[in-house]
Design a protein around this motif. Structure first.
Motif, short mmCIF file in Angstrom:
data_model
loop_
_atom_site.label_atom_id
_atom_site.label_comp_id
_atom_site.label_asym_id
_atom_site.label_seq_id
_atom_site.Cartn_x
_atom_site.Cartn_y
_atom_site.Cartn_z
N ALA A 36 13.17 19.63 21.19
CA ALA A 36 12.96 20.78 22.04
C ALA A 36 11.92 21.92 21.48
O ALA A 36 11.45 22.47 22.01
CB ALA A 36 14.21 21.25 22.57
N ARG A 39 8.61 22.05 22.62
CA ARG A 39 8.36 22.98 23.93
C ARG A 39 8.61 24.33 23.82
O ARG A 39 8.94 25.15 24.83
CB ARG A 39 8.96 22.08 25.21
CG ARG A 39 10.79 21.96 24.80
CD ARG A 39 11.14 21.55 26.41
NE ARG A 39 12.65 21.46 26.43
CZ ARG A 39 13.22 20.43 25.80
NH1 ARG A 39 12.48 19.25 25.59
NH2 ARG A 39 14.42 20.26 25.77
N GLU A 41 11.46 25.66 22.24
CA GLU A 41 12.72 25.96 22.52
C GLU A 41 13.66 25.48 21.39
O GLU A 41 13.52 24.23 20.73
CB GLU A 41 13.33 25.29 23.61
CG GLU A 41 14.90 25.57 24.21
CD GLU A 41 15.11 24.57 25.42
OE1 GLU A 41 14.66 25.15 26.34
OE2 GLU A 41 15.73 23.50 25.42
N HIS A 43 17.38 24.39 20.73
CA HIS A 43 18.45 23.89 21.41
C HIS A 43 19.69 23.25 20.67
O HIS A 43 19.40 22.09 19.91
CB HIS A 43 17.98 22.69 22.57
CG HIS A 43 18.96 22.38 23.60
ND1 HIS A 43 18.67 21.61 24.62
CD2 HIS A 43 20.22 22.77 23.65
CE1 HIS A 43 19.83 21.48 25.45
NE2 HIS A 43 20.73 22.19 24.71
N LEU A 79 10.85 31.81 19.67
CA LEU A 79 11.58 30.58 20.54
C LEU A 79 12.46 31.00 21.72
O LEU A 79 13.08 31.81 21.49
CB LEU A 79 12.14 29.54 19.49
CG LEU A 79 11.05 28.93 18.47
CD1 LEU A 79 12.00 28.05 17.60
CD2 LEU A 79 10.08 28.18 19.03
N ASP A 80 12.48 30.37 22.77
CA ASP A 80 13.48 30.30 23.54
C ASP A 80 14.53 29.57 22.83
O ASP A 80 14.53 29.03 22.21
CB ASP A 80 13.27 29.77 24.99
CG ASP A 80 12.23 30.18 25.69
OD1 ASP A 80 12.06 31.47 25.51
OD2 ASP A 80 11.42 29.69 26.51
N MET A 81 15.96 29.85 23.27
CA MET A 81 17.13 29.45 22.70
C MET A 81 18.27 29.23 23.75
O MET A 81 18.54 29.89 24.60
CB MET A 81 17.73 30.63 21.74
CG MET A 81 18.71 30.21 20.83
SD MET A 81 19.53 31.63 20.08
CE MET A 81 18.37 32.26 18.94
N ILE A 82 18.98 28.02 23.28
CA ILE A 82 19.93 27.59 24.04
C ILE A 82 21.06 27.19 23.07
O ILE A 82 20.84 26.30 22.26
CB ILE A 82 19.89 26.28 25.10
CG1 ILE A 82 18.76 26.85 26.18
CG2 ILE A 82 20.99 25.89 25.86
CD1 ILE A 82 18.41 25.58 26.95
N ARG A 111 21.89 31.89 25.78
CA ARG A 111 20.59 31.35 26.25
C ARG A 111 19.75 32.90 26.11
O ARG A 111 20.16 34.09 26.37
CB ARG A 111 20.60 30.99 27.56
CG ARG A 111 21.36 30.01 28.11
CD ARG A 111 21.43 29.66 29.50
NE ARG A 111 22.47 30.49 30.13
CZ ARG A 111 22.28 31.48 31.11
NH1 ARG A 111 21.07 31.41 31.64
NH2 ARG A 111 23.08 32.25 31.68
N GLY A 113 15.54 34.39 25.74
CA GLY A 113 13.93 34.24 25.63
C GLY A 113 13.36 35.34 24.56
O GLY A 113 13.89 35.76 23.61
#
Length: 284
Positions: A36, A39, A41, A43, A79-82, A111, A113
């Motif tokens: 991930a 892209r 992210e 994850h 980074l985006d994060m989940i 979650r 951004g």
């Protein structure tokens, strides 16, 4: 370290030491999706951290420490994060050889951004407390926040306290609403601010139908309470003032009215004035 860094791995006996602090973790386990990252992210499916100890030495007072300011920086996440499931168990925080906090359980789902973190679950549990929250926090310049939830507090010798909490506006100048729903109704409304290198507060307390027998079995009554407080928490020192604007009701079937002021810190409480009335009787 065991397992595969590309999917799931665990670490045993993690240590970090510096001149001022030590950090230890007995066991940690991470299950994530490194693909991930391509892209943009991060994850994480699950992260388990067990038996955490953080120990630090409280700094001595100095002109340099006095000049240091406790503040919130403006951030932008790369980074985006989940984070689907974070579980932390058995946390101990030690200051100058003395345990100042113990947390049995932390559960977190979030979650995020670039400038916003959305918390689906923030759950904290200790020996005598539980807090269950959800909401969102911005990490840009103003740190906007809107978090709500419930809490419980267990104290030996009195009924369990429970209620609701909301934190809103900004972490730099936050509105706080702490409501007690049992065993009687009360509400604490105020603000918390980062200022003068510490955290300051101002709050108003309103409570109705308080029975002193909750604390003292042989002193039944029914009281309404109106009070306000302000103060500062800086370098592990708490100091402030409380003003009892009015406590009114009945104790042992006798009418009573109380007003007064006091100053307090970590070590003592000093009563500035206290006025007590019951019918025609008065004491100051």
């Amino acid at each position: 370290v065991s397992g595969k860094l590309s999917k799931k791995f665990s670490i045993e006996e993690l240590h970090y030491d510096s001149d001022e602090s030590t950090f230890q973790v007995k066991h940690a386990e991470l299950f994530w999706n490194p693909a991930a990252l391509w892209r943009g992210e991060l994850h994480v499916f699950s992260c388990i951290i067990e038996n955490v100890e953080y120990s630090y030495t409280a700094p001595e007072k100095s002109e340099e420490n006095e000049a240091m300011s406790l503040s919130l920086p403006s951030l932008k996440m790369p980074l985006d994060m989940i984070l689907e499931d974070l579980r932390v168990r058995n946390v101990q925080i030690i200051s100058s050889g003395e345990t100042v906090a113990e947390i049995d359980r932390v559960d977190l789902q979030l979650r995020g951004g670039a400038t916003l973190l959305q918390f689906d679950t923030i759950y904290l549990q200790g020996k005598d407390f539980q807090v269950n929250l959800s909401g969102e926090v911005g990490v840009d310049r103003d740190w906007p926040v809107d978090i709500t939830g419930t809490w419980r507090y267990l104290v030996e010798g009195i009924p369990e306290l429970q209620g609701n909490i909301r934190v809103n506006d900004s972490l730099k100048d936050a509105g706080i609403n702490l409501a007690l729903t049992g065993p009687y109704a009360a509400e604490l409304v105020g603000r918390l601010q980062f200022k003068d290198g510490g955290i300051g507060w101002q709050a108003q307390l309103e409570a109705s139908g308080v029975d002193p027998a909750i604390l003292f079995d042989d002193i039944p009554g029914l009281l309404d309470i109106h009070a306000k407080t302000d103060g500062m928490w800086k370098e592990e020192i708490i100091s402030g003032a409380i003003s009892i604007e009015n406590i009114e009701g009945k104790v042992l079937s006798h009418p009573i009215q109380v007003k007064g002021t006091a100053q307090f810190d970590n070590e003592k409480v000093e009563i500035g004035e206290l006025h007590i009335g019951s019918g025609e009787a008065r004491a100051t």
